[in-house]
Design an enzyme around this catalytic site. Structure first.
Site, PDB file in Angstrom:
ATOM      1  N   GLY A  20      53.088  47.307  -2.609  1.00  0.00           N
ATOM      2  CA  GLY A  20      54.381  46.776  -3.036  1.00  0.00           C
ATOM      3  C   GLY A  20      55.313  47.774  -3.691  1.00  0.00           C
ATOM      4  N   ASN A  22      57.669  49.415  -2.184  1.00  0.00           N
ATOM      5  CA  ASN A  22      59.018  49.088  -1.689  1.00  0.00           C
ATOM      6  C   ASN A  22      59.552  47.833  -2.374  1.00  0.00           C
ATOM      7  OD1 ASN A  22      60.144  50.846   0.573  1.00  0.00           O
ATOM      8  ND2 ASN A  22      58.005  50.610   1.198  1.00  0.00           N
ATOM      9  N   MET A  95      51.607  42.727   6.649  1.00  0.00           N
ATOM     10  CA  MET A  95      50.725  43.075   7.766  1.00  0.00           C
ATOM     11  C   MET A  95      50.481  41.940   8.758  1.00  0.00           C
ATOM     12  SD  MET A  95      50.438  46.155   7.116  1.00  0.00           S
ATOM     13  CE  MET A  95      49.206  46.770   8.243  1.00  0.00           C
ATOM     14  N   ILE A  97      52.103  39.406  11.832  1.00  0.00           N
ATOM     15  CA  ILE A  97      53.213  39.354  12.783  1.00  0.00           C
ATOM     16  C   ILE A  97      53.796  37.947  12.769  1.00  0.00           C
ATOM     17  CG2 ILE A  97      53.826  39.525  15.233  1.00  0.00           C
ATOM     18  CD1 ILE A  97      51.730  41.774  15.415  1.00  0.00           C
ATOM     19  N   LEU A  98      55.080  37.861  12.507  1.00  0.00           N
ATOM     20  CA  LEU A  98      55.735  36.550  12.443  1.00  0.00           C
ATOM     21  C   LEU A  98      55.880  35.973  13.848  1.00  0.00           C
ATOM     22  CD1 LEU A  98      58.528  37.571   9.896  1.00  0.00           C
ATOM     23  CD2 LEU A  98      56.520  36.163   9.399  1.00  0.00           C
ATOM     24  N   ASN A 112      62.769  44.965   8.416  1.00  0.00           N
ATOM     25  CA  ASN A 112      61.447  45.557   8.220  1.00  0.00           C
ATOM     26  C   ASN A 112      61.620  47.057   8.010  1.00  0.00           C
ATOM     27  OD1 ASN A 112      58.576  45.778   8.172  1.00  0.00           O
ATOM     28  ND2 ASN A 112      58.606  46.479  10.297  1.00  0.00           N
ATOM     29  N   HIS A 114      59.588  50.661   8.637  1.00  0.00           N
ATOM     30  CA  HIS A 114      58.468  51.223   9.389  1.00  0.00           C
ATOM     31  C   HIS A 114      58.422  52.737   9.151  1.00  0.00           C
ATOM     32  CE1 HIS A 114      55.422  51.344  12.484  1.00  0.00           C
ATOM     33  NE2 HIS A 114      56.013  52.418  12.960  1.00  0.00           N
ATOM     34  N   ASP A 150      58.194  46.128  16.031  1.00  0.00           N
ATOM     35  CA  ASP A 150      58.926  47.341  15.639  1.00  0.00           C
ATOM     36  C   ASP A 150      60.018  47.734  16.647  1.00  0.00           C
ATOM     37  OD1 ASP A 150      57.247  47.532  13.400  1.00  0.00           O
ATOM     38  OD2 ASP A 150      55.783  48.734  14.462  1.00  0.00           O
ATOM     39  N   GLU A 179      61.526  56.119   1.977  1.00  0.00           N
ATOM     40  CA  GLU A 179      61.646  54.676   2.223  1.00  0.00           C
ATOM     41  C   GLU A 179      62.350  54.002   1.042  1.00  0.00           C
ATOM     42  OE1 GLU A 179      58.068  52.596   3.355  1.00  0.00           O
ATOM     43  OE2 GLU A 179      57.340  54.284   4.516  1.00  0.00           O
TER      44      GLU A 179
HETATM   45  C1  GRF Z   1      55.236  51.449   3.923  1.00  0.00           C
HETATM   46  O1  GRF Z   1      54.887  52.719   4.358  1.00  0.00           O
HETATM   47  C2  GRF Z   1      56.027  50.718   4.983  1.00  0.00           C
HETATM   48  O2  GRF Z   1      56.816  51.570   5.766  1.00  0.00           O
HETATM   49  C3  GRF Z   1      54.953  50.100   5.823  1.00  0.00           C
HETATM   50  O3  GRF Z   1      53.951  49.726   4.896  1.00  0.00           O
HETATM   51  C4  GRF Z   1      54.033  50.545   3.745  1.00  0.00           C
HETATM   52  C5  GRF Z   1      54.147  49.643   2.553  1.00  0.00           C
HETATM   53  O4  GRF Z   1      54.066  50.335   1.351  1.00  0.00           O
HETATM   54  N1  GRF Z   1      55.467  49.024   6.619  1.00  0.00           N
HETATM   55  P1  GRF Z   1      54.324  49.569  -0.020  1.00  0.00           P
HETATM   56  O5  GRF Z   1      53.368  48.373  -0.058  1.00  0.00           O
HETATM   57  O6  GRF Z   1      55.749  49.156  -0.070  1.00  0.00           O
HETATM   58  O7  GRF Z   1      53.977  50.567  -1.084  1.00  0.00           O
END
Ligand code: GRF
Length: 194
Positions: A20, A22, A95, A97-98, A112, A114, A150, A179
């Site tokens: 988490g 992000n 993780m 898929i919707l 999303n 990626h 994606d 990110e």
């Molecule tokens: C990130 O690298 C994102 O691009 C991918 O999963 C990771 C999540 O990291 N989809 P976090 O849980 O936000 O630290």
């Protein structure tokens, strides 16, 4: 004295499965005065997701669904989204898929992130594959979610140069930092066009 009230913030939900970082970063962004969003809901498929602790820390509602029965979980999530008046979903390390049905109901309102330069390296283990293929560059992409993995419209991308001694782990760490800058920018960009 007249008090000026700014425009109403857009209510968003963030979906996570793991650390988490992000999510944390999006919450921090949302707390800035200039931010167009507020994070009102955190959804996870994983009760052990580390990122769920940010719900308590920042006093944000959280919901966990085990996803054993996808249809039922998604139905409940849709109800949560409606009752919380959510207008934008940000997937951040989610993780699961919707379903097509779910995506259709939130068409153009699911983002999303990626960790690759899409359309290259869709799916899992991106950093391993990038290193194996001796790529000079990788990066991260924020895109709209459509029914293909994606593959939705790219909103923003950041290119990152690999060092000579790059490993999957060092690359992951390097890209994650970008990110955290890219996702808030992409959110602002998409909301400006909604
Ligand atoms: C990130 O690298 C994102 O691009 C991918 O999963 C990771 C999540 O990291 N989809 P976090 O849980 O936000 O630290």
């Amino acid at each position: 004295m007249v008090k000026l009230i700014g425009p109403k913030k857009i209510r968003i939900a963030v979906f996570i499965s793991g650390t988490g970082s992000n999510l944390k970063n999006i919450i921090k962004f949302s707390l800035k005065k200039i931010s167009p969003i507020e994070v009102n809901l955190i959804i996870s498929n994983n009760i052990k997701a580390k990122g769920l602790r940010f719900a308590k820390f920042y006093n944000i509602k959280k919901k966990v669904y085990n996803y054993n029965q996808k249809k039922i979980s998604e139905k409940r999530i849709l109800k949560d989204l409606k009752s919380n008046d959510i207008k934008l979903i940000c997937l951040a390390g989610f993780m699961k898929i919707l379903s097509k049905d779910f995506i259709r109901k939130f068409k153009g309102q699911i983002l999303n992130i990626h960790p690759s330069l899409l359309p290259k390296y869709k799916g899992l283990n991106t950093h391993d594959r990038v290193i194996q293929n001796k790529e000079k560059y990788s990066g991260c992409t924020v895109h709209l979610v459509n029914s293909k993995l994606d593959s939705g419209k790219i909103i923003l991308q950041k290119k990152v140069k690999l060092s000579k001694k790059e490993t999957p782990l060092s690359l992951q760490k390097k890209i994650l930092k970008h990110e955290h800058i890219l996702y808030p920018r992409a959110i602002s960009k998409i909301l400006a066009n909604l």
